[in-house]
Design an enzyme around this catalytic site. Sequence first.
Site, PDB file in Angstrom:
ATOM      1  CD  GLU A 117     -17.848  -6.188 -39.699  1.00  0.00           C
ATOM      2  OE1 GLU A 117     -17.375  -6.755 -40.703  1.00  0.00           O
ATOM      3  OE2 GLU A 117     -19.008  -5.746 -39.647  1.00  0.00           O
ATOM      4  CD  GLU A 128     -20.791  -2.157 -40.779  1.00  0.00           C
ATOM      5  OE1 GLU A 128     -19.677  -1.708 -40.449  1.00  0.00           O
ATOM      6  OE2 GLU A 128     -20.939  -3.025 -41.657  1.00  0.00           O
TER       7      GLU A 128
END
Length: 947
Positions: free
Chosen positions: A429, A504
Amino acid sequence: MTTLKSFLLLLCISFSLQAYAQEKVTTREVLSLDKGWSFHLGDIPYPVIKGHNATYRNAKAGYVSGAASPNYDDSSWRIVDLPHDWAIEGKVDPEANLSQGYYNRGFGWYRRKFKLSPEDKGKHLEIQFDGIATHATIWVNGTVLHRNWCGYTSMYIDITPYATYGDDVNTIAVRVDADAQEGWWYEGAGIYRHTWLVKRSPLHIITDGVFANPIKKTESQWEIPVEVSLYNSGKLPANSEVEVSLFAPDGQSITTQTQKLSVGALGEEIAKLSMTVENPQLWSPDSPALYKVKTVVKQNGTTMDKAETNCGFRTIRFDNKTGFWLNGENIKIKGVCNHQDHAGVGVAVPDALWEFRLRKLKEMGVNAYRVAHNPVAKEFMAACDSMGIMLLDENRLFNTSPEYVRQLEWQIRRDRNCPSVILWSVFNEEPMQGTENGVEMVRRMYDVVKKMDPTRPITAAMNGGFFSEYNVSQAVDVGGFNYQIESYDRFHEENPDLPLTSTEDGSAFMIRGEYVTDRSKNLMDSYDTQCADWGATHRRAWKAVAERPWMAGCFYWTGFDYHGEPTPHRWPTVSSFFGIMDLCGFPKMAYHLHQAQWVKDKPVLELVPHWNWPADSIGKPIKVMALSNADKVKLLLNGKEISEQTVDPYEMNTWSVPYKPGKLEAIGYKNGKIVSRTKVETTKEPVQVRLTPYRNSLAGDGRDAMPVTVEVVDSKGRHVPTADNMIEFTVTGPAEIIGLGNGNPNCHEPEKGNKRSLFYGLAQVIIQSKEGSGPITLTASTPGLKPATITINADQVAPVPSIPAENPPMLLNKWVASPLSTEKPDATRQIADNDMNSWQPISGGDLIKLENANFVILRATFNPYQAHRQEGGSILFKQLTGKAEIWLNGQLIGSKTTDKEEDFTVEFPAIKDRCDLRVLLNGTANESVGLKGNVTVRTKRSASVSD
């Protein structure tokens, strides 16, 4: 001329043989440094440096001041064993950082002293720190040798040039900066992984220096290309023979290959060999077969070093249409993400707890694990290899500068032999993921990884930027989605050739035992109804992956709760809600949900909630869920059928049942036959505490540990799911309590000590063995109930090889000598502060020859310890040679009147200031005088101990 050449050649050969004989020949010795560290919580400022001489010395190797100095007084420091996390020892603080679990971190210092045998001289010596949270500076014998810029990477430090031997003591000093943060989760504080001293021959295999990852060549034939990195710290080139052998899981020898290799002095070379294997046993989650590659390095027929490396035979493939393939079988990745802390111990997790945590995940049906978002302990990696858990191995910091590339290289080198690793992740991220800068960074990191391991694909865990002109999915082998269910189909349509996986998923909220959501009280129900704004419930997330064959699988956030990141709340919540299990590893409803979805080889059937509701709930509807892999489930209350439902494999089954005390029962059917039963019952009041150990014994090695489940039961022995009793523990025998927990994210009770309350009927106490054997008795009690006592055995095992910690008196080994003189000099004379040249440093044990002279002065300075300031002490000169006057701060405190070599002791009174010690030596011209042995400054207590 020919004769002269022959003479010179023979002379060179003779010199080489003499030099070689001086280098020690030894095989590898790995010794633990975990025991006996002195620890100080808080920073110790570096002394202010003033003046010519102090400034000059401060710039020299071996002359560090303050707490890093070998002679610093650490006698009042606490003694701890590693692994150690000082943050979890504290109390939660509402003013501290919520992401770190409201635990204060700060700074800390560690020091450890040890001796090396004279026989170790000539060996290659390396100290290893497997992990320090977070940044650290490391000194050895007064010289700074390493600065660590990541709390998750290991440090391998060559101390050979700095080591001392015999009676001389080696000092390691570590300053830890845990204010530095790398993550947004609990990171702990301190030296939280193992430490080692590794002794090797000058010619040796470097740490993590064997690469042996099997590659399939034909239907039946495999090749293991082996690379062995050798280093030679010796003074001469070394001609070596490298031998690699492969052994099957049952220990049977399969094949051996050898190669000759020359390694120059202070040089590194790589031996490249290849082994061929026919029809090996394959590694998989169901059958994690491990082979062993044994590497032996020989020189002139003598073994110099050896290493053992596990490897596994398996094929992996990520397909753009059909997802993930292992050993030719198309399977879904059923994974979880996790941080590395556990209840009661923080990040200082005993090795045995890794096995416990992985076992709980395997029982749930997990086949894969994402190490979020950093390298983990090597013991964890080994456990995944042996237990059959596939790994998405992720680095911590997104950066392509030399230091961070070095960290990435370390991770790949350490982990690339692990058959469990199926995928590398270069980031998580990152805001630059949808930019050209991000693509360029990933390209470079990709190149680093592929050069070191061309066998595995690379991904990046993206949570945005997928449809930007430049995005990092263009630079990886497998596209990684974090929480992008709505983008799955569009991205796949626009990028049909790129294999995809969810890296995720989920971020659903749950508290174990809680069945009412009240966000004003930071409470979340366990019905899988709550999730983060960016996430999805467990059921929705799995369905989105399971119904798309081109999605390789998913990694749920998270398998376990973890300290810190109390999203979506703040204080008083101090840990996460995301876990499928709580901080202790007690299952939440999501555990049984995924078990029902993922486990196929045995029946699964669980009911939620409990059936202990208050009297005013009678008649009120209670939401009931059944989690099952059966075809149909029938629900009964007190023997009366409520209804039978066809099982929905994604949503599962739900009823609204008017509450009535008694027995709620579920029956599972497959093909019309009963395959499973479960029940929840209304219990009576608790009457007794119950303890359930994870295992029946501990290894008495001082390291083994286990969790013990704590609960209370009613008169029929039934678990009381709503109990909240405060439980007190005592332990006797060769063990101690190292941590406590109960899984309540809103609980502020200390995680160290001997008391913990039950949370919805459960708590956990973690015990760890001491060195030794015998019965260990754990007792748990609470007022008004019958206590529980269990006895387990500590089995006699060989202790982990280690090097003892020393606690010696102050050693004075930084001496300077005055010019020689024929006339007796003034021992108290002032020395110009900027005179760095007329007095010369001397080495310990070296006598001074009085060439045409009779006198010389030796000088050393030291800061007195606290005990010296309070009560004085003594100075012991071992093997002092020559007549001598001992002067301390201008005062004569002792005289030696004989020439002979002998031990000599002088006493000094309490003294507060920095000490200037001088030894005026007198001898016959052209004879030798001086300090043949060590000089130690002793307290009255240490002086009373025989040498």
